[in-house]
Design an enzyme around this catalytic site. Structure first.
Site, PDB file in Angstrom:
ATOM      1  CE  LYS A  59      -2.435  -2.763  -0.458  1.00 53.10           C
ATOM      2  NZ  LYS A  59      -2.505  -4.231  -0.367  1.00 53.10           N
TER       3      LYS A  59
ATOM      4  N   GLY B 249       8.986 -22.535  15.657  1.00 51.64           N
ATOM      5  CA  GLY B 249       8.251 -23.405  16.569  1.00 51.64           C
ATOM      6  C   GLY B 249       7.834 -24.693  15.883  1.00 51.64           C
TER       7      GLY B 249
ATOM      8  N   GLY C 189      -0.424 -14.246 -13.445  1.00 49.75           N
ATOM      9  CA  GLY C 189      -1.514 -14.249 -12.469  1.00 49.75           C
ATOM     10  C   GLY C 189      -2.144 -12.874 -12.334  1.00 49.75           C
TER      11      GLY C 189
ATOM     12  N   GLY D 145      -4.433 -11.872 -10.346  1.00 55.97           N
ATOM     13  CA  GLY D 145      -5.177 -11.819  -9.086  1.00 55.97           C
ATOM     14  C   GLY D 145      -4.864 -10.518  -8.368  1.00 55.97           C
TER      15      GLY D 145
ATOM     16  CD  GLU E 233      -5.872 -15.369 -14.196  1.00 59.10           C
ATOM     17  OE1 GLU E 233      -5.161 -14.775 -13.379  1.00 59.10           O
ATOM     18  OE2 GLU E 233      -6.388 -16.492 -13.970  1.00 59.10           O
TER      19      GLU E 233
ATOM     20  CB  SER F 120       1.228 -12.609  -8.259  1.00 62.38           C
ATOM     21  OG  SER F 120       0.941 -12.116  -9.564  1.00 62.38           O
TER      22      SER F 120
ATOM     23  N   GLY G 214      -1.148 -17.093  -6.268  1.00 66.53           N
ATOM     24  CA  GLY G 214      -1.749 -17.609  -5.044  1.00 66.53           C
ATOM     25  C   GLY G 214      -0.702 -17.953  -4.002  1.00 66.53           C
TER      26      GLY G 214
ATOM     27  CG  ASP H 162      -2.782 -15.883   5.037  1.00 64.30           C
ATOM     28  OD1 ASP H 162      -3.870 -15.329   5.280  1.00 64.30           O
ATOM     29  OD2 ASP H 162      -1.896 -15.360   4.320  1.00 64.30           O
TER      30      ASP H 162
ATOM     31  CG  HIS I 125     -24.236  17.345  -0.063  1.00 63.01           C
ATOM     32  ND1 HIS I 125     -24.248  16.621  -1.230  1.00 63.01           N
ATOM     33  CD2 HIS I 125     -24.114  18.649  -0.403  1.00 63.01           C
ATOM     34  CE1 HIS I 125     -24.153  17.468  -2.249  1.00 63.01           C
ATOM     35  NE2 HIS I 125     -24.075  18.702  -1.781  1.00 63.01           N
TER      36      HIS I 125
END
Ligand code: FAD
Ligand code: NAI
Length: 474
Positions: free
Chosen positions: A60, A124, A189, A191, A212, A278, A280, A321, A453
């Site tokens: 971003k 871990g 990709g 996406g 794509e 890219s 996935g 994820d 407004h």
């Protein structure tokens, strides 16, 4: 050395760090371990996971800078601002992005201190079930915890025969650190990452070609939104090629050649200075020693969980994820809070039907709930209201007339079933729809609420009115 905790969180991304903070807030003695794959000058674990280090936040930041650059080059003059032809300093753009990442990842360490979460440096992996909990190896230490939350996230999926070096061939990690504007950029990709990163580098001057596999563009979005997006992005200069089958990819010293078969079946070859793959993401479960303790994974390697994020093992939870559902930071954080609260005996809850989606292109795309094609497929009778930003004074004043808001409501009850936005600030506008849907609101509810407004939110208001065929400004 053995360490004992009430709760051990494995992974310090949005799912993990939020789970740790909330668990500690609820009185659990909590630790979070992070295996730290991201370069840190002091060799310390960097918190924030994919999102802060190589995902949401850096992308971003680059989207913002490149948007400003494009505005300066193409939108200023029409508003009477004469600055001459802008130049981009990519080193500075990327350094700014990295500075924001450093600030935020450091900030989470501060939040851990404030909330008394112990940060453990190391990977871990499960060792065994022990009396009253689980033994987990973290680096060289053995940690025992009554309950474990797995939040190990995901990594980019790579394609066979296309080695990613994050220099010439990049996944999301390299795509956020490109050091000079590529003359030609290829993206495999179309996406979310392909569109966002493709937009960044196109805006600063790259010739971007997106390949794509699927014949349809943005299949998860509402058909009208996907159609408009394809039109707008193509007009902006992204070359989006659907229905492509990628063949051999040859990596040279300074360029990459991608052989592919196009939609019509013709063999094509594309040469580019950089390639972004890219296609996935895959869950990070390989290093968890899941098999040894019998932690159930699905066929895609994700940890199997129920709606409460409980795994098949008692006292072991998994969020973000690494489990089913959309790979989104806010979904991971919602699950994290739910799990901590359920562990504390509270009624934690996560409404998966109102998780919003946002694509931070320009115009932005955002939606919540069902698409029109989903409602048709399931045979739900619905009413639709659709209002273009062109009809909104604020949008015109901002020079952002592109796009629309489309609201879908139940034909019988008027309950809002989905809201789909393509337009400026869609990422912020969608929140109103999420709130309305979370409260079980009807289109009429939004239609009867006073909207300031002139604001872009008036387009959401008008779309609600249009569901009942009574828009006032269109
Ligand atoms: P992650 O963020 O992947 O964190 C997992 C952490 O666990 C990592 O730090 C990893 O090092 C650590 N770990 C893994 N295994 C172990 C182990 N065995 N021991 C210790 N630590 C371990 N989502 C949005 O909602 N909005 C966006 O705008 C957005 N933009 C994105 C842009 C890009 C380029 C990418 C790649 C993703 C984006 N996402 C976005 C998705 C978002 O980043 C993820 O959904 C989110 O980070 C998932 O959080 P998580 O905690 O489940 O996993
Ligand atoms: P994606 O799932 O959004 O898109 C991948 C695209 O690649 C799809 O269109 C797919 O059909 C295509 N594809 C798959 N295999 C292919 C092949 N062999 N050849 C050509 N095309 C192929 O995945 P992406 O963009 O990698 O992003 C991963 C995830 O990260 C997203 O699904 C999302 O969960 C998250 N993300 C979220 C963002 C946001 O919220 N704004 C921004 C970026 C990422």
């Amino acid at each position: 050395m053995s360490k004992e905790f009430d709760v051990l969180v494995i992974g310090g991304g949005p799912g993990g760090y939020i789970a740790a903070i909330r668990a500690a807030q609820l009185g659990f003695k909590t630790a979070c371990c992070e295996s730290n794959p991201y370069a840190d000058p002091k060799g310390e674990p960097r918190l924030g996971g994919t999102c802060l280090n190589v995902g949401c936040i850096p992308s971003k930041a680059l989207l913002h800078t490149s948007h400003m650059f494009e505005e300066a080059g193409h939108a200023f003059e029409s508003q009477g601002i004469i600055v001459g032809k802008p130049k981009i300093d990519v080193t500075k753009m990327v350094a700014r992005k990295s500075g924001i990442v450093d600030q935020l990842t450091g900030g989470i360490k501060g939040l851990f201190k404030k909330n008394k979460v112990t940060l453990l440096n190391g990977h871990g992996s499960f060792v065994a079930k022990v009396d009253g909990g689980w033994q987990v190896k973290v680096g060289d230490d053995n940690v025992t915890a009554k309950q474990v939350i797995v939040a190990t996230g995901s990594k980019a999926r790579h394609l066979p025969g296309i080695p990613v070096d994050n220099k010439l061939v990049c996944d999301n990690v390299g795509a956020l650190d490109i050091d000079a504007v590529p003359k030609k950029l290829a993206v495999i990709g179309a996406g979310v990452i392909g569109l966002e990163m493709g937009s960044v580098w196109r805006r600063v001057g790259a010739e971007v070609t997106v390949l794509e596999a699927l014949p349809d563009f943005l299949g998860a979005a509402d058909v009208d939104v996907a159609k408009e997006a394809l039109k707008v992005f193509t007009k902006q200069g992204l070359s989006i090629n659907l229905g492509c089958k990628i063949g051999e990819v040859k990596v040279g010293k300074k360029s990459v050649t991608i052989a592919y078969t196009d939609k019509a079946g013709a063999e094509q070859s594309l040469e580019a200075d950089r390639l972004i793959v890219s296609v996935g993401r895959v869950p990070n479960t390989d290093g968890l020693n899941a098999k040894a303790v019998g932690l159930a994974l699905n066929e895609r390697g994700m940890i199997e969980v129920n709606d409460h994020c409980q795994t098949n093992l008692p006292g072991v939870w998994a969020v973000g994820d690494v489990v089913r559902g959309p790979m989104l930071a806010h979904k991971a954080m919602e699950e994290a809070v739910m799990v901590a609260e359920l562990m504390a005996g509270q009624s934690g809850h996560c409404n998966f039907d109102t998780v919003p989606w946002v694509i931070y292109t320009s115009p932005e795309i955002a939606w919540v709930g069902k698409t029109e094609q989903q409602l048709k497929a399931e045979g739900t009778a619905y009413k639709a209201g659709k209002i273009p930003f062109m009809a909104n004074g604020r949008a015109l004043g901002m020079g952002e007339p592109t796009g629309f808001v489309k609201m879908l409501a139940c034909a019988q009850t008027d309950r809002i079933l989905g809201v789909h936005i393509i337009g400026a600030n869609a990422s912020e506008l969608i929140s109103e729809a999420v709130v309305a849907m979370e409260f079980g609101g009807a289109a009429e509810d939004l239609a009867r609420i006073c909207h300031a407004h002139p604001t872009l939110s008036e387009v959401v208001h008008e779309a609600a009115l249009a569901v009942d065929k009574r828009p006032l400004h269109f």
